[in-house]
Design a protein around this motif. Structure first.
Motif, PDB file in Angstrom:
ATOM      1  N   LYS A 226      35.450 -18.949 -34.072  1.00  0.00           N
ATOM      2  CA  LYS A 226      36.634 -18.309 -32.867  1.00  0.00           C
ATOM      3  C   LYS A 226      36.217 -18.300 -32.070  1.00  0.00           C
ATOM      4  O   LYS A 226      35.396 -17.521 -31.965  1.00  0.00           O
ATOM      5  CB  LYS A 226      37.442 -17.767 -34.358  1.00  0.00           C
ATOM      6  CG  LYS A 226      38.777 -16.763 -33.833  1.00  0.00           C
ATOM      7  CD  LYS A 226      39.309 -15.834 -34.928  1.00  0.00           C
ATOM      8  CE  LYS A 226      40.810 -15.728 -34.781  1.00  0.00           C
ATOM      9  NZ  LYS A 226      40.831 -14.400 -35.318  1.00  0.00           N
ATOM     10  N   LYS A 227      37.591 -18.493 -31.006  1.00  0.00           N
ATOM     11  CA  LYS A 227      37.142 -17.984 -29.597  1.00  0.00           C
ATOM     12  C   LYS A 227      37.103 -16.435 -29.695  1.00  0.00           C
ATOM     13  O   LYS A 227      38.407 -15.443 -30.192  1.00  0.00           O
ATOM     14  CB  LYS A 227      38.290 -18.655 -28.894  1.00  0.00           C
ATOM     15  CG  LYS A 227      38.032 -20.072 -28.306  1.00  0.00           C
ATOM     16  CD  LYS A 227      39.008 -20.860 -27.830  1.00  0.00           C
ATOM     17  CE  LYS A 227      38.406 -22.582 -27.538  1.00  0.00           C
ATOM     18  NZ  LYS A 227      39.732 -23.220 -26.641  1.00  0.00           N
ATOM     19  N   GLY A 228      36.329 -15.730 -28.790  1.00  0.00           N
ATOM     20  CA  GLY A 228      36.942 -14.134 -28.979  1.00  0.00           C
ATOM     21  C   GLY A 228      36.093 -13.048 -29.463  1.00  0.00           C
ATOM     22  O   GLY A 228      35.430 -12.678 -29.997  1.00  0.00           O
ATOM     23  N   SER A 229      35.127 -14.372 -30.527  1.00  0.00           N
ATOM     24  CA  SER A 229      34.181 -13.742 -32.108  1.00  0.00           C
ATOM     25  C   SER A 229      33.366 -13.935 -31.754  1.00  0.00           C
ATOM     26  O   SER A 229      32.837 -14.523 -30.876  1.00  0.00           O
ATOM     27  CB  SER A 229      34.944 -14.994 -33.203  1.00  0.00           C
ATOM     28  OG  SER A 229      34.087 -15.954 -32.853  1.00  0.00           O
ATOM     29  N   SER A 230      32.511 -12.587 -32.229  1.00  0.00           N
ATOM     30  CA  SER A 230      30.708 -12.033 -32.487  1.00  0.00           C
ATOM     31  C   SER A 230      30.563 -12.955 -32.322  1.00  0.00           C
ATOM     32  O   SER A 230      29.292 -13.497 -32.387  1.00  0.00           O
ATOM     33  CB  SER A 230      30.595 -10.714 -33.601  1.00  0.00           C
ATOM     34  OG  SER A 230      29.375 -10.606 -33.059  1.00  0.00           O
ATOM     35  N   ASN A 231      30.168 -13.565 -33.558  1.00  0.00           N
ATOM     36  CA  ASN A 231      30.233 -15.440 -33.940  1.00  0.00           C
ATOM     37  C   ASN A 231      29.778 -16.461 -33.189  1.00  0.00           C
ATOM     38  O   ASN A 231      29.178 -17.449 -32.839  1.00  0.00           O
ATOM     39  CB  ASN A 231      30.533 -16.143 -35.241  1.00  0.00           C
ATOM     40  CG  ASN A 231      30.059 -14.754 -36.605  1.00  0.00           C
ATOM     41  OD1 ASN A 231      29.330 -14.101 -36.210  1.00  0.00           O
ATOM     42  ND2 ASN A 231      31.060 -14.981 -37.064  1.00  0.00           N
ATOM     43  N   ARG A 232      30.794 -16.548 -32.591  1.00  0.00           N
ATOM     44  CA  ARG A 232      31.319 -17.296 -31.672  1.00  0.00           C
ATOM     45  C   ARG A 232      30.224 -17.431 -30.547  1.00  0.00           C
ATOM     46  O   ARG A 232      29.131 -17.663 -29.533  1.00  0.00           O
ATOM     47  CB  ARG A 232      31.689 -17.811 -30.926  1.00  0.00           C
ATOM     48  CG  ARG A 232      32.622 -18.020 -29.598  1.00  0.00           C
ATOM     49  CD  ARG A 232      33.821 -18.746 -29.723  1.00  0.00           C
ATOM     50  NE  ARG A 232      34.118 -19.470 -27.707  1.00  0.00           N
ATOM     51  CZ  ARG A 232      34.148 -21.457 -28.563  1.00  0.00           C
ATOM     52  NH1 ARG A 232      34.715 -22.090 -29.548  1.00  0.00           N
ATOM     53  NH2 ARG A 232      34.426 -21.814 -27.660  1.00  0.00           N
ATOM     54  N   ARG A 233      29.874 -15.543 -29.620  1.00  0.00           N
ATOM     55  CA  ARG A 233      29.282 -15.166 -28.457  1.00  0.00           C
ATOM     56  C   ARG A 233      27.670 -15.450 -28.766  1.00  0.00           C
ATOM     57  O   ARG A 233      26.740 -15.252 -27.917  1.00  0.00           O
ATOM     58  CB  ARG A 233      29.087 -14.179 -28.398  1.00  0.00           C
ATOM     59  CG  ARG A 233      28.657 -12.840 -27.206  1.00  0.00           C
ATOM     60  CD  ARG A 233      28.907 -11.348 -27.588  1.00  0.00           C
ATOM     61  NE  ARG A 233      28.420 -11.775 -28.421  1.00  0.00           N
ATOM     62  CZ  ARG A 233      27.061 -10.494 -29.552  1.00  0.00           C
ATOM     63  NH1 ARG A 233      26.202 -11.345 -28.617  1.00  0.00           N
ATOM     64  NH2 ARG A 233      27.359 -10.087 -30.091  1.00  0.00           N
ATOM     65  N   LYS A 234      27.040 -15.423 -30.700  1.00  0.00           N
ATOM     66  CA  LYS A 234      25.826 -15.220 -31.146  1.00  0.00           C
ATOM     67  C   LYS A 234      25.435 -17.157 -30.983  1.00  0.00           C
ATOM     68  O   LYS A 234      24.600 -17.274 -30.495  1.00  0.00           O
ATOM     69  CB  LYS A 234      25.780 -14.913 -32.145  1.00  0.00           C
ATOM     70  CG  LYS A 234      25.900 -13.719 -32.403  1.00  0.00           C
ATOM     71  CD  LYS A 234      25.785 -12.965 -33.672  1.00  0.00           C
ATOM     72  CE  LYS A 234      25.970 -11.362 -34.180  1.00  0.00           C
ATOM     73  NZ  LYS A 234      25.655 -11.232 -35.421  1.00  0.00           N
TER      74      LYS A 234
END
Length: 410
Positions: A226-234
């Motif tokens: 999901k865009k903006g999520s912490s998992n996407r950043r990782k």
């Protein structure tokens, strides 16, 4: 110049401060570029003066060290001057009009705004208003070996695997190199990274092709987050690290191979390829970029100059088509890998091209020793020589280009 790089260890708020300094440096660079676009007859000194105006108008710009702001202005002027040079030289195609920087990854300080730990020299403190503070330096280089006065610039760089600090030192380390009494012509390719005039070939490592499966997997995982999520950043961080690894593999291969070529030869001839034009072929663009010929050439020229060797760029036209034995033009497609001429010459296509490249290079250099004369005679080329002299001592300029290149403005 000498560049020493260290990994940086700091606290979370310090990394945030470094990011703020990098964004400010990007802002100053873009504002200087806009100032040049909106005003006529602006020079680099005007851009340096404009930095004071930016510091007065923007509080966050005032937090950055004054010389760091000037470094950002110099980066903008570097792109502008390169555009001017391309226009004066009338190079074909686009002239490289300066563009605004979107993703800045570094900030550069000059001689102020930082202080090195004098006791251990394993830590550096940044003293401007960004409050970066004291950073620990991790690395094997020993800064105690160099005087503080020789450090002309300090860069903070953000990469996918962390933050780095670079020290640019105004030191030229002399290199004593024995003459190798050997010459080489290099023909780069996709099937093999390069082939020389003796038929020796280096396999193409294809780092991107080998890591492509992993990259696609990481890219798919990123697209599902999901865009903006912490998992996407990782997931984005993992993908960036995979790309960084491939980039470092390419650089390591280019540096080591270029060093071997420079140590083993006194004269190195290679093609003056325009990679920008070659990648317009969409069928081969990925393979050409993966080979990184331009990076290999840059390291050849740098190490050649450092070790007192001669590097010669020759025009690539017809090097694969002409016969290296008789000079007759023998047309062949890219799929034809063997050169067969009516004179009886039968060679591998790349070896034939390497011989032609070496002939062009030696005729351009026109220098010698008895060993070079033997090489020329083996290739069927005659030139005036000075018997018994070392080639590197007869040449005033280390890096040369063919007169053909100069006339066509390459």
């Amino acid at each position: 110049m000498l560049v020493l790089e260290f990994k940086v260890r700091a606290k979370k708020h310090q990394y945030t401060a470094i990011n703020q300094a990098i964004r400010t440096a990007q802002f100053v660079q873009n504002k200087c570029l806009r100032f040049w676009m909106d005003n006529q007859e602006v020079n680099k000194y005007d851009l340096n003066k404009y930095c004071r105006v930016l510091a007065h108008n923007f509080d966050f710009a005032n937090k950055l060290n004054s010389q760091a702001r000037q470094s950002s202005a110099e980066r903008a002027w570097s792109a502008i001057s390169r555009f001017y040079d391309n226009c004066k030289r009338k190079i074909p195609g686009k002239k490289g009009f300066p563009k605004f920087k979107k993703n800045g990854r570094s900030v550069e300080y000059k001689t102020t705004g930082w202080k090195l730990d004098l006791n251990t020299r394993k830590a550096i403190t940044f003293t401007d208003k960004n409050q970066i503070g004291r950073l620990r330096l991790l690395g094997t280089y020993d800064l105690n070996f160099y005087p503080i006065e020789s450090i002309k610039r300090v860069r903070l760089i953000r990469r996918a695997d962390g933050y780095y600090c670079q020290f640019i030192l105004s030191i030229d380390i002399p290199v004593d190199t024995e003459p190798a009494n050997s010459v080489i012509g290099l023909d780069v390719g996709l099937q093999y990274f390069y082939a020389d005039q003796n038929g020796h070939k280096i396999n193409n490592p294809r780092f991107l092709r080998k890591g492509e499966k992993k990259l696609k997997k990481l890219q798919r995982k990123l697209s599902r987050k999901k865009k903006g999520s912490s998992n996407r950043r990782k997931a984005r961080q993992r993908l960036a690290k995979a790309h960084l690894k491939i980039s470092r593999q390419r650089k390591d291969f280019a540096v080591k191979l270029a060093r071997c070529v420079v140590h083993s030869n006194d004269v190195i001839a290679y093609e003056d390829l325009r990679i920008k034009n070659l990648v317009k072929n969409h069928c081969l663009a990925k393979s050409i970029n993966d080979a990184a010929w331009d990076q290999f050439r840059l390291w050849l020229e740098y190490l050649g100059k450092k070790h007192g060797k001669i590097t010669i760029a020759v025009p690539p036209q017809l090097t694969s088509q002409n016969c290296s034995n008789c000079g007759e033009k023998v047309k062949k497609s890219l799929s034809t890998r063997t050169h067969i001429c009516a004179c009886g010459c039968q060679l591998d296509r790349d070896e034939n091209a390497a011989r032609n490249i070496l002939k062009l290079g030696l005729s351009t250099a026109g220098h010698s020793g008895t060993w070079l004369q033997d090489s020329l005679n083996a290739l069927g080329e005659d030139t005036s020589t000075f018997s018994g002299e070392i080639l590197s001592k007869q040449v005033a300029s280390v890096n040369k280009e063919s007169p053909v290149i100069a006339t066509r403005g390459a």
